[in-house]
Design a protein around this motif. Sequence first.
Motif, short mmCIF file in Angstrom:
data_model
loop_
_atom_site.label_atom_id
_atom_site.label_comp_id
_atom_site.label_asym_id
_atom_site.label_seq_id
_atom_site.Cartn_x
_atom_site.Cartn_y
_atom_site.Cartn_z
N GLN A 164 1.05 -1.39 -0.09
CA GLN A 164 -0.11 -0.17 0.13
C GLN A 164 1.26 0.51 0.20
OE1 GLN A 164 -2.67 2.70 -0.33
NE2 GLN A 164 -3.42 0.80 0.12
N ILE A 165 0.28 2.26 -1.20
CA ILE A 165 2.02 3.05 -1.48
C ILE A 165 0.88 4.12 -1.60
CG2 ILE A 165 3.93 1.72 -1.55
CD1 ILE A 165 3.13 2.24 -4.96
N SER A 166 -0.33 3.96 -2.04
CA SER A 166 -1.58 5.81 -2.05
C SER A 166 -0.89 6.43 -1.75
CB SER A 166 -2.62 5.13 -2.56
OG SER A 166 -2.81 4.60 -0.75
N GLU A 167 -0.45 6.38 -0.15
CA GLU A 167 -0.59 7.54 0.90
C GLU A 167 0.61 8.59 -0.35
OE1 GLU A 167 1.46 4.49 2.43
OE2 GLU A 167 -0.47 4.73 2.08
N ARG A 168 1.80 7.85 -0.61
CA ARG A 168 2.93 8.64 -0.51
C ARG A 168 3.34 8.68 -2.33
NH1 ARG A 168 7.45 4.23 0.51
NH2 ARG A 168 6.12 2.63 0.26
N ILE A 169 2.22 8.28 -3.40
CA ILE A 169 2.11 9.00 -4.69
C ILE A 169 1.47 10.42 -4.94
CG2 ILE A 169 0.92 8.48 -7.09
CD1 ILE A 169 0.85 5.29 -6.01
N HIS A 170 2.04 11.19 -6.02
CA HIS A 170 1.94 12.47 -5.70
C HIS A 170 1.83 12.45 -7.41
CE1 HIS A 170 2.60 14.01 -2.03
NE2 HIS A 170 3.68 12.90 -2.01
N VAL A 171 0.54 12.49 -8.25
CA VAL A 171 0.65 13.21 -9.55
C VAL A 171 0.62 14.41 -9.94
CG1 VAL A 171 -0.89 13.10 -12.03
CG2 VAL A 171 -0.92 11.53 -9.82
N VAL A 172 1.82 14.19 -10.71
CA VAL A 172 2.31 15.54 -11.19
C VAL A 172 2.36 15.72 -12.31
CG1 VAL A 172 3.91 18.00 -10.47
CG2 VAL A 172 3.91 16.48 -9.03
N HIS A 173 1.66 16.47 -13.37
CA HIS A 173 2.41 16.61 -15.04
C HIS A 173 2.83 16.91 -15.11
CE1 HIS A 173 -2.71 15.91 -15.81
NE2 HIS A 173 -1.92 14.83 -15.59
N GLU A 174 3.45 16.80 -16.39
CA GLU A 174 5.08 17.41 -16.53
C GLU A 174 4.59 18.38 -17.57
OE1 GLU A 174 7.38 15.49 -20.19
OE2 GLU A 174 6.56 13.45 -18.38
N GLY A 175 5.53 19.45 -17.88
CA GLY A 175 5.73 20.89 -18.62
C GLY A 175 5.78 21.46 -19.78
N ILE A 176 5.08 22.24 -20.55
CA ILE A 176 5.49 22.46 -21.39
C ILE A 176 6.95 23.56 -22.10
CG2 ILE A 176 3.76 23.59 -21.83
CD1 ILE A 176 3.51 22.72 -25.29
N ALA A 177 7.79 23.13 -22.78
CA ALA A 177 8.60 24.12 -22.84
C ALA A 177 8.39 25.44 -23.24
CB ALA A 177 9.83 23.79 -24.09
N PRO A 178 8.79 26.96 -22.98
CA PRO A 178 7.92 27.48 -23.78
C PRO A 178 7.99 27.70 -25.40
CG PRO A 178 9.44 28.61 -21.68
CD PRO A 178 9.22 27.62 -21.74
N LEU A 179 9.57 27.64 -25.62
CA LEU A 179 9.77 27.83 -27.59
C LEU A 179 8.22 27.15 -28.46
CD1 LEU A 179 11.72 27.41 -30.10
CD2 LEU A 179 12.37 24.91 -29.16
N PHE A 180 7.20 26.70 -27.30
CA PHE A 180 6.57 25.68 -28.74
C PHE A 180 5.39 26.78 -28.03
CE2 PHE A 180 9.52 21.76 -27.52
CZ PHE A 180 9.73 21.69 -28.78
N LEU A 181 5.01 27.53 -27.53
CA LEU A 181 4.11 28.56 -26.96
C LEU A 181 4.23 29.93 -28.06
CD1 LEU A 181 3.39 27.72 -23.69
CD2 LEU A 181 1.64 27.14 -25.94
N GLU A 182 5.57 29.95 -28.09
CA GLU A 182 5.95 30.92 -29.54
C GLU A 182 5.72 30.96 -30.60
OE1 GLU A 182 10.50 31.28 -28.22
OE2 GLU A 182 9.83 31.95 -26.02
N ALA A 183 6.11 31.90 -31.89
CA ALA A 183 5.99 31.99 -33.20
C ALA A 183 7.57 31.19 -33.74
CB ALA A 183 5.84 33.71 -33.95
N PRO A 184 7.68 30.33 -34.60
CA PRO A 184 7.89 29.11 -34.64
C PRO A 184 8.68 30.05 -35.84
CG PRO A 184 6.23 28.90 -36.43
CD PRO A 184 5.22 29.61 -34.68
N GLU A 185 10.20 29.80 -36.28
CA GLU A 185 11.39 30.08 -36.58
C GLU A 185 11.07 30.08 -37.87
OE1 GLU A 185 13.36 31.99 -39.43
OE2 GLU A 185 13.19 32.72 -36.71
N LEU A 186 10.78 29.82 -39.02
CA LEU A 186 10.46 29.01 -40.17
C LEU A 186 11.89 29.20 -41.07
CD1 LEU A 186 7.36 31.49 -41.72
CD2 LEU A 186 7.05 29.03 -39.96
N THR A 187 12.38 29.34 -41.01
CA THR A 187 13.78 28.88 -42.11
C THR A 187 14.50 27.50 -41.37
OG1 THR A 187 15.42 31.16 -40.60
CG2 THR A 187 14.39 31.21 -42.18
N SER A 188 14.20 27.81 -39.92
CA SER A 188 14.87 26.64 -39.55
C SER A 188 14.96 25.03 -39.86
CB SER A 188 14.31 26.47 -37.71
OG SER A 188 13.30 26.02 -37.73
#
Length: 376
Positions: A164-188
């Motif tokens: 029984q380990i449920s009391e020790r489990i914490h669900v923490v989602h990953e995040g997303i890098a700010p780069l992917f929310l910015e305008a893309p560099e089309l020439t890349s």
Amino acid sequence: MNVAYFSNQFATNQGHGIARYARQLFKELNTYPDISITPVAAWSNHSDDKKKELIRQTGLRLMPWGRVGTSVSWTFLNWPPLERWMPEAIDVVHAVSLGYPISTNKPYVVTIHDLGPLTHPEFFSNTNPWVMKRCLQQAIRKADAFICVSQSSADELESYVDTQISERIHVVHEGIAPLFLEAPELTSINSLTEMPQPDIPYILTAGKISPRKNGARVIQAFSQLIDVIPHHLLLVGGDGWDMKEISNQIEGSEKLRKRIHLLGYVSDEQLHTLYSMASLYIHPSLYEGFGLPLLEAMASGCPVVTSNISSLPEIAGDAALLVDPYDVSAIAEAIHEVCTNKKLADQLRRYGRLRAKQFSWNACAEQITHIYRQVA
């Protein structure tokens, strides 16, 4: 508070998966003035110059016994404690993945990304499941907290262990890098030689080519549509252990050879641009602990089709089309629907951007610092 942040992936030249998690989380944790994070690894495959620069920039400490010595000492002797080799007194040890059974007498936190090699060995090759099992057994005995990157991973962990380990489990989602929310560099992407002509629409799939990523069925679904839609198919990611099967599929058809492009590894900037220009991102994976590429595609404004199993519905929410990943016809139908229905594609783009913004490394780090304070 001083935290020893153990991650071999942090010190490698890899750029995806757990390495991305380790680096992005480290960066965000360093914004907390009352917490000092010292990355630790058993080894690094960087060149000497890059290794020195990484040490200078991050304070990375490499264990003196190297990859094999550290693993053997901790696995079989449970000695010496990691904190013995740190320059300052340590308050918490955080294993950023289930890799080594770390020897420590300090409060201990372990991140669980997935238990795939133990629960789904058919999707993994060149693994050492006995080491992972040993590490998990040690964590069950010693860890004060488990951080699971999804509820799916948490459920898998609870169902796998007989304690029984449920009391020790914490669900923490990953995040997303700010780069992917910015305008893309089309020439890349100008340097990518395997791209189709600029006026040709394309479907994108990403990830190391392996059975788990379900690339064979993606190609089968695409072949059903090859005379129906004008799109090409782009595969991004390194060669995996079923690369031969994928190559045989492509080489066995002249039409597929002309319409499928293998781009190999690309940079994050290039990936962001590829997402932003794609008509669709297809990710019918058979097993995932989280599924970060979904969020990267959504943040980049790309409609997403993904699996209705594992962690993927949890991460996608209502911002993607969900399909049975074992049903080739269902995959083909979803691809056709998104590529020919502008209204649906635009709706998925809107929903996707909103969904991606709900996942941030700032929120991830905030929850994890709270866990540190709880166990210290």
